[in-house]
Design a protein around this motif. Structure first.
Motif, PDB file in Angstrom:
ATOM      1  N   ARG A  79      -5.136   7.220 -20.932  1.00 23.64           N
ATOM      2  CA  ARG A  79      -4.063   6.214 -20.887  1.00 23.64           C
ATOM      3  C   ARG A  79      -3.791   5.706 -19.473  1.00 23.64           C
ATOM      4  N   GLY A  80      -4.313   6.407 -18.486  1.00 24.64           N
ATOM      5  CA  GLY A  80      -4.233   5.935 -17.108  1.00 24.64           C
ATOM      6  C   GLY A  80      -2.815   5.658 -16.637  1.00 24.64           C
ATOM      7  N   THR A  81      -2.671   4.554 -15.904  1.00 21.71           N
ATOM      8  CA  THR A  81      -1.368   4.228 -15.307  1.00 21.71           C
ATOM      9  C   THR A  81      -0.333   3.806 -16.336  1.00 21.71           C
ATOM     10  N   ARG A  82      -0.754   3.605 -17.577  1.00 19.45           N
ATOM     11  CA  ARG A  82       0.220   3.256 -18.616  1.00 19.45           C
ATOM     12  C   ARG A  82       1.260   4.363 -18.789  1.00 19.45           C
ATOM     13  N   ILE A  83       0.898   5.621 -18.438  1.00 20.22           N
ATOM     14  CA  ILE A  83       1.872   6.711 -18.582  1.00 20.22           C
ATOM     15  C   ILE A  83       2.380   7.203 -17.227  1.00 20.22           C
ATOM     16  N   LYS A  84       2.179   6.410 -16.183  1.00 24.79           N
ATOM     17  CA  LYS A  84       2.757   6.777 -14.874  1.00 24.79           C
ATOM     18  C   LYS A  84       4.249   6.462 -14.897  1.00 24.79           C
ATOM     19  N   CYS A  85       5.055   7.487 -14.653  1.00 23.50           N
ATOM     20  CA  CYS A  85       6.509   7.318 -14.651  1.00 23.50           C
ATOM     21  C   CYS A  85       7.111   8.338 -13.695  1.00 23.50           C
ATOM     22  N   ASN A  86       8.386   8.164 -13.383  1.00 21.75           N
ATOM     23  CA  ASN A  86       9.113   9.081 -12.508  1.00 21.75           C
ATOM     24  C   ASN A  86      10.286   9.703 -13.273  1.00 21.75           C
ATOM     25  N   PRO A  87      10.338  11.049 -13.357  1.00 20.91           N
ATOM     26  CA  PRO A  87       9.380  12.032 -12.850  1.00 20.91           C
ATOM     27  C   PRO A  87       8.070  11.983 -13.621  1.00 20.91           C
ATOM     28  N   ALA A  88       7.037  12.552 -13.038  1.00 17.21           N
ATOM     29  CA  ALA A  88       5.695  12.452 -13.599  1.00 17.21           C
ATOM     30  C   ALA A  88       5.556  13.239 -14.897  1.00 17.21           C
ATOM     31  N   VAL A  89       4.702  12.717 -15.783  1.00 16.32           N
ATOM     32  CA  VAL A  89       4.244  13.492 -16.940  1.00 16.32           C
ATOM     33  C   VAL A  89       3.444  14.674 -16.414  1.00 16.32           C
ATOM     34  N   LYS A  90       3.791  15.877 -16.894  1.00 13.23           N
ATOM     35  CA  LYS A  90       3.182  17.097 -16.333  1.00 13.23           C
ATOM     36  C   LYS A  90       2.315  17.802 -17.376  1.00 13.23           C
ATOM     37  N   THR A  91       2.321  19.128 -17.395  1.00 13.00           N
ATOM     38  CA  THR A  91       1.331  19.874 -18.169  1.00 13.00           C
ATOM     39  C   THR A  91       1.688  19.992 -19.648  1.00 13.00           C
ATOM     40  N   ALA A  92       0.695  20.442 -20.431  1.00 12.37           N
ATOM     41  CA  ALA A  92       0.931  20.699 -21.849  1.00 12.37           C
ATOM     42  C   ALA A  92       1.965  21.803 -22.034  1.00 12.37           C
ATOM     43  N   ASP A  93       1.991  22.774 -21.116  1.00 14.26           N
ATOM     44  CA  ASP A  93       3.005  23.842 -21.186  1.00 14.26           C
ATOM     45  C   ASP A  93       4.405  23.268 -21.014  1.00 14.26           C
TER      46      ASP A  93
END
Length: 456
Positions: free
Chosen positions: A280-294
């Protein structure tokens, strides 16, 4: 116009039952477990058989970009997207142009919404290093609270000096205003930005965004916000938690300190994780960042356990050209409002049986409607109750899964991080203040929402 919604699976605060709802003018007149037969002449019947009838979604965290940034989005387009998604009320954030940091700009946005918004609206006042003295003049009947950016984000409304922060929290407490905080440590973000630029250059890949806006940046800022809330007694609502540590911190802090601390989860951190950067690339760039599956799993667990006060979207449209580049150049934010309800339903739907448990749909409704109404003391909205405003969303399973394409998108930006995803749910009907604003894909362009009122 009066309506009778018949044979629907009605979602209450604690269960789901088959029944009818009678809407007279702008309010819910009857909610019944039995068929309603004695209805006024001329009442329009809406068949909700095999559908779920929920209170309209209240999204307490959106960026509609008006005024000043209307090349990306505006109040008309995004409130239309809201209605298509079963969202009947929204709280808009202050980082537009000019920023909503004084009473004049706040009132101007309210006037714009009265003219243009298809659904109900409210606007946060933005905190700055210098404007706490006007908090006493805020009309608390029409304003949900004060938004503070303790970490820099789109719009550069950073407040991170301890003296200014203390003043904001203390003045908000004195005037009984909720402080909604974007918590990230700007110092850590700046250090990590330099490091990423040094190692990977100006075109560093978007997948490195979680290294810049890392979990330590979130945790450090959250602890600072708790300290400020403890010292001032302010009512603290932390926006868009993105780590498992934050959920643990807040659970412990609320218990140990007996403070009015609540937190919000937003769709990007609920439905995405860092593996999604590859596709999905920069389409999911947001603040705060999307982090790990955990982290994602911890947030979902917190939702199911009732530890999350509100689920929102942080709906933040940008023009497509602004989303190009890497972690250092592409803008942060994504449009999520129109598809938030069906995304949550999809997340909680059992993949084998393609059914959703009653307790799960109650959880979704509670944290997307009832809890926002309670937390912010919204008058007469958030649940399906006699005498409440007729804000209603009706969703149904589709016979076959459908694929989201650009043609489905109502947001002005014209793109979605969910393009190409398959869904088994659709919003069939949306009622806002008793108006049938969305009727099986037919939209009432003339409909206007109301200014949300808050109890005192």
């Amino acid at each position: 116009m009066n309506y009778c919604i018949k044979n629907g699976n009605i979602v209450s605060e604690d269960n789901v039952f088959v029944g009818d709802i009678l809407v007279i003018d702008d309010k819910i007149s009857i909610v019944s477990h039995e068929p309603i037969d004695n209805i006024p002449e001329g009442t329009v019947i809406v068949d909700a058989k095999d559908s779920y009838v929920l209170p309209g979604i209240i999204d307490t965290h959106v960026h509609f970009r008006e005024p000043g940034l209307t090349h990306k989005a505006d109040i008309e387009s995004e409130s239309r997207a809201a209605a298509y998604g079963g969202v009947t009320s929204y709280f808009d954030m202050p980082n537009c142009k000019p920023q909503t940091t004084d009473l004049e700009t706040l009132h101007e946005k309210q006037h714009l919404a009265a003219e243009k918004s298809h659904v109900n609206y409210a606007f946060f006042l933005g905190a700055t290093t210098e404007n706490a003295h006007i908090f006493k003049d805020i009309d608390k009947r029409t304003t949900p609270g004060v938004k503070i950016f303790m970490g820099s984000s789109t719009g550069n409304m950073l407040v991170d000096g301890i003296e200014a922060l203390s003043n904001v929290f203390e003045t908000a407490a004195k005037n009984n205003l909720i402080v909604m905080a974007h918590c990230e440590s700007n110092e850590i973000i700046e250090e990590q930005t330099k490091e990423v630029r040094k190692l990977y250059g100006e075109n560093a890949d978007v997948s490195l965004h979680p290294l810049i806006r890392n979990r330590e940046a979130c945790k450090t800022s959250v602890l600072k916000a708790i300290t400020l809330a403890k010292a001032s007694g302010a009512r603290l609502h932390v926006a868009h938690i993105s780590t498992k540590e934050e959920a643990l911190i807040f659970t412990d802090a609320a218990k140990e300190l007996n403070l009015p601390i609540t937190f919000e989860a937003c769709l990007p951190h609920i439905i995405f994780n860092d593996a999604d950067y590859a596709t999905r690339g920069t389409r999911i760039k947001c603040n705060p960042a999307v982090k790990t599956a955990d982290d994602q799993e911890a947030i979902i667990s917190a939702i199911k356990e009732g530890k999350i006060a509100t689920i929102a979207t942080d709906h933040a449209p940008h023009a497509w050209e602004e989303k190009q580049g890497g972690c250092l150049t592409a803008t942060s934010g994504m449009p999520m409002l129109q598809f938030s309800l069906i995304s949550m339903l999809e997340l909680f739907t059992d993949k084998e049986s393609q059914s959703i448990a009653n307790e799960d749909i109650v959880t979704i409704s509670r944290q997307m409607s009832a809890n926002p109404a309670k937390l912010f003391s919204i008058e007469g909205r958030g649940i399906l109750k006699e005498g409440y405003k007729a804000d209603i969303a009706i969703v149904k399973k589709t016979a076959e899964p459908w694929t989201l394409t650009k043609a489905d998108i109502q947001s002005k930006c014209g793109w979605s991080p969910l393009e190409g995803d398959k869904f088994h749910w659709r919003v069939a009907h949306t009622f806002c203040n008793g108006k049938h604003i969305l009727n099986d894909g037919i939209f009432d362009e003339t409909s206007r929402g109301e200014q949300i009122l808050f109890k005192q």
